[in-house]
Design an enzyme around this catalytic site. Sequence first.
Site, PDB file in Angstrom:
ATOM      1  N   CYS B 124       0.897  -1.224  -0.107  1.00 49.43           N
ATOM      2  CA  CYS B 124       0.218   0.063   0.037  1.00 49.43           C
ATOM      3  C   CYS B 124       0.870   1.262  -0.046  1.00 49.43           C
ATOM      4  O   CYS B 124       1.537   1.351   0.885  1.00 49.43           O
ATOM      5  CB  CYS B 124      -0.921   0.044   1.262  1.00 49.43           C
ATOM      6  N   CYS B 127      -0.728   4.517   2.242  1.00 46.69           N
ATOM      7  CA  CYS B 127      -0.633   4.294   3.716  1.00 46.69           C
ATOM      8  C   CYS B 127      -0.230   3.238   4.054  1.00 46.69           C
ATOM      9  O   CYS B 127       0.825   2.765   3.746  1.00 46.69           O
ATOM     10  CB  CYS B 127      -2.087   4.799   4.144  1.00 46.69           C
ATOM     11  N   SER B 128      -1.048   2.334   4.741  1.00 43.42           N
ATOM     12  CA  SER B 128      -0.548   1.108   5.114  1.00 43.42           C
ATOM     13  C   SER B 128      -1.545  -0.173   5.130  1.00 43.42           C
ATOM     14  O   SER B 128      -1.830  -0.905   5.813  1.00 43.42           O
ATOM     15  CB  SER B 128       0.208   1.027   6.405  1.00 43.42           C
ATOM     16  N   CYS B 129      -2.662  -0.060   4.149  1.00 45.10           N
ATOM     17  CA  CYS B 129      -3.824  -0.976   3.934  1.00 45.10           C
ATOM     18  C   CYS B 129      -3.222  -2.352   3.972  1.00 45.10           C
ATOM     19  O   CYS B 129      -2.127  -2.722   3.185  1.00 45.10           O
ATOM     20  CB  CYS B 129      -4.518  -0.681   2.642  1.00 45.10           C
TER      21      CYS B 129
END
Lengths: 96, 222, 108
Positions: B124, B127-129
Amino acid sequence: MTARYTIGDNVRVRQAYPPGHCRTPYYCRGKSGVIVRYCGNFRNPEDLAYGTYNGPEVPMYRVQFNQTDMWPDYSGAPQDKVEIELYEHWLVPASS
Amino acid sequence: MSDHHHGHSHGVYDVDPLHHHPPQPDLEDTPLTHHQIMQMAVAELLIEKEIISAEELRKEIDFMDSITPVRGSKLVARAWTDNGFKDRLIADSKAAATELDMDIGPIPILVMENTPQVHNLIVCTLCSCYPRMLLGIPPDWYKSRSYRRRAISEPRKVLSEFGTDLSNDVQIKVHDSTADMRYMVLPMRPEGSDDMSEEDLAGLVTRDCMIGVALPGSASAS
Amino acid sequence: MTDRRRHHDMGGLEDGPVENKEHNSEPWEKRVDAIRSLLSDEKRNLLSVDELRRGIEDLGADAYDRYNYYERWMAAMSNILLQKNVLSVDELGRKMAEVEARQGNKPI
């Protein structure tokens, strides 16, 4: 909202630079790819991000790009791909 | 650091105003940071306003603790032993997971199958999905600047930093989790694992295999 | 050109090797995560994923780089709760001072 594109359609990501929250990565703007999946209609993150939870739903797709189109000095194999989820209002037909 | 309990004394700190137990700091002897203080203050205010309850907070933490990569590896092992299940998992992971009495929540998780020709990798960049309902909390490296920057543009180099070297004949597909989907990789069943039970097979499937930075260990190495 | 590319939008930029680091979540990090989850659920519906993402992006480049992951979440979440008048600046400030004072009294 009816989905405008179907699997296999060639599309280009708009070369747009809005100042607020959006989910279209910078690296793919202006690049051409092919629709590989229609994921359904979803609320627009550009509305949700500012507290509008009941805005219109927009079609969202997975779009596949050639890595060699994405990065001028791509060092991997020529058949490598990147796939990105993109909302319809960020896409135009590749021929336009 | 590795073995926290979430009972009365360590998990959610006491918020009963009549019993001023000192809040439990995360590291016993270091002062709380600005953001830790903010966290405690926000939690206490939300509880005082009855927007959330201490009980809900505790339950949510217990729930988060219960979600580990074991869930993903169970789905993979079943897919390795049952082709029909594999097809159903790829078509609709939420429905397929219910066959194992697993609820993977409302966010769609797309299962990407590795084959001899195609290797999938998840990132991702914005962000950090992460497929949290199958793999739990993402590791630090997944959230790191370097992974978010480079996994997309030089996946083979990044894979190699994880000890995974793939031939140029294999196509690499990188999936950027930009929006409403999450992704999990269905790795290939290793050679020599024909006689293994589903449970033993699940033991070969690490979290990193399901992100796509590693390959399942061979049956003999396990 | 650089103004066009927002700070969090980093895919494809150069960087060093990925450090294969991880740590077990600290209790305070889990609490941040759990609060976020509760605020986002159907019962409360006070915080969408995209609001949190927007809040993190709007912390600015300096804070984005200095704060760790859950510090970003916490800072963004507080800002959104203030914007929505769920919390007031005054009560949050007083409560933080209270937490800090209490912490000073804790037995070591």
